[in-house]
Design a protein around this motif. Structure first.
Motif, PDB file in Angstrom:
ATOM      1  N   ASP A 117       0.654  -1.218  -0.016  1.00 45.87           N
ATOM      2  CA  ASP A 117      -0.231  -0.034   0.005  1.00 45.87           C
ATOM      3  C   ASP A 117       0.808   1.306   0.077  1.00 45.87           C
ATOM      4  OD1 ASP A 117      -2.348   1.559  -0.060  1.00 45.87           O
ATOM      5  OD2 ASP A 117      -2.855   1.015   1.977  1.00 45.87           O
ATOM      6  N   VAL A 118       0.363   2.276  -0.740  1.00 46.02           N
ATOM      7  CA  VAL A 118       0.843   3.736  -0.612  1.00 46.02           C
ATOM      8  C   VAL A 118      -0.098   4.567  -0.200  1.00 46.02           C
ATOM      9  CG1 VAL A 118       2.391   5.124  -1.968  1.00 46.02           C
ATOM     10  CG2 VAL A 118       2.912   2.946  -2.177  1.00 46.02           C
ATOM     11  N   ARG A 119      -0.115   5.372   0.565  1.00 42.29           N
ATOM     12  CA  ARG A 119      -1.004   6.279   1.024  1.00 42.29           C
ATOM     13  C   ARG A 119      -0.272   7.772   0.900  1.00 42.29           C
ATOM     14  NH1 ARG A 119      -5.715   4.062   1.019  1.00 42.29           N
ATOM     15  NH2 ARG A 119      -6.518   6.046   1.872  1.00 42.29           N
ATOM     16  N   HIS A 120      -1.100   8.764   0.754  1.00 43.86           N
ATOM     17  CA  HIS A 120      -0.832  10.192   0.943  1.00 43.86           C
ATOM     18  C   HIS A 120      -1.654  11.154   1.330  1.00 43.86           C
ATOM     19  CE1 HIS A 120      -3.063  11.296  -2.855  1.00 43.86           C
ATOM     20  NE2 HIS A 120      -3.130  10.073  -2.980  1.00 43.86           N
ATOM     21  N   ASP A 121      -1.188  12.120   1.729  1.00 45.14           N
ATOM     22  CA  ASP A 121      -2.458  13.183   2.326  1.00 45.14           C
ATOM     23  C   ASP A 121      -1.691  14.486   2.508  1.00 45.14           C
ATOM     24  OD1 ASP A 121      -4.563  14.059   2.913  1.00 45.14           O
ATOM     25  OD2 ASP A 121      -4.949  13.288   5.059  1.00 45.14           O
ATOM     26  N   GLY A 122      -2.235  15.610   2.407  1.00 43.68           N
ATOM     27  CA  GLY A 122      -1.499  16.888   2.509  1.00 43.68           C
ATOM     28  C   GLY A 122      -2.043  17.910   1.471  1.00 43.68           C
ATOM     29  N   THR A 123      -1.577  19.084   1.555  1.00 45.37           N
ATOM     30  CA  THR A 123      -1.990  20.210   0.406  1.00 45.37           C
ATOM     31  C   THR A 123      -0.818  20.811  -0.464  1.00 45.37           C
ATOM     32  OG1 THR A 123      -1.280  21.755   2.100  1.00 45.37           O
ATOM     33  CG2 THR A 123      -3.666  20.934   1.884  1.00 45.37           C
ATOM     34  N   GLY A 124      -1.188  21.151  -1.507  1.00 46.63           N
ATOM     35  CA  GLY A 124      -0.036  21.634  -2.274  1.00 46.63           C
ATOM     36  C   GLY A 124      -0.518  21.706  -3.873  1.00 46.63           C
TER      37      GLY A 124
END
Ligand code: ZN
Length: 142
Positions: A57-64
């Motif tokens: 699994d690869v997860r991501h979160d954030g703003t940009g």
């Protein structure tokens, strides 16, 4: 803009508007790296789960910006299911491609190839690469 660049832009905007594998998980086994790009304001967290030598699994979160957020989504789709070794090879080839270094063109970058145009814009290279660098960091912390 030629047809290929138009297509690439569509893929990037699709991943930006409809990110895949977004949202962090607190399950055990996930390695987490938080990374920032102060020049653009990108602020992103990447998680990976490697089991039995496979990137599960690869997860991501954030703003940009659109380049940064979409590249995290494309990366997750590209790397999930790969062996850790292949994921390392793909990440290395991708970052070398972006930074105009020599890279192994036999490595299939899959959808991540849409970012090849970014190398013409040095200010955006970091946007397209930080998610991948964070992913590499999660592997090193294994
Ligand atoms: Zn950015």
């Amino acid at each position: 803009m030629n047809d290929l660049e138009t297509l690439y832009r569509q893929v990037i905007m699709d991943h930006y508007k409809n990110p895949r594998n977004k949202g962090l998980l607190s399950s055990s086994g996930y390695k987490t790296i938080h990374i920032k790009n102060p020049t653009c304001g990108d602020d992103i967290t990447i998680q990976s789960l490697v089991e039995d030598g496979i990137v599960k699994d690869v997860r991501h979160d954030g703003t940009g910006c659109s380049i940064c957020c979409s590249s995290a989504s494309v990366m997750s789709e590209t790397l999930i299911g790969k062996t850790k070794e292949d994921a390392e090879k793909i990440s290395e080839a991708y970052i070398n491609m972006l930074t105009n270094k020599e890279y192994d063109e036999n490595v299939d970058l899959e959808e991540a190839i849409v970012y090849q145009g970014v190398r013409k814009f040095p200010a955006r290279v970091k946007c397209a690469s930080i998610a991948w660098k964070a992913f590499q960091g999660t592997l090193e912390s294994e």
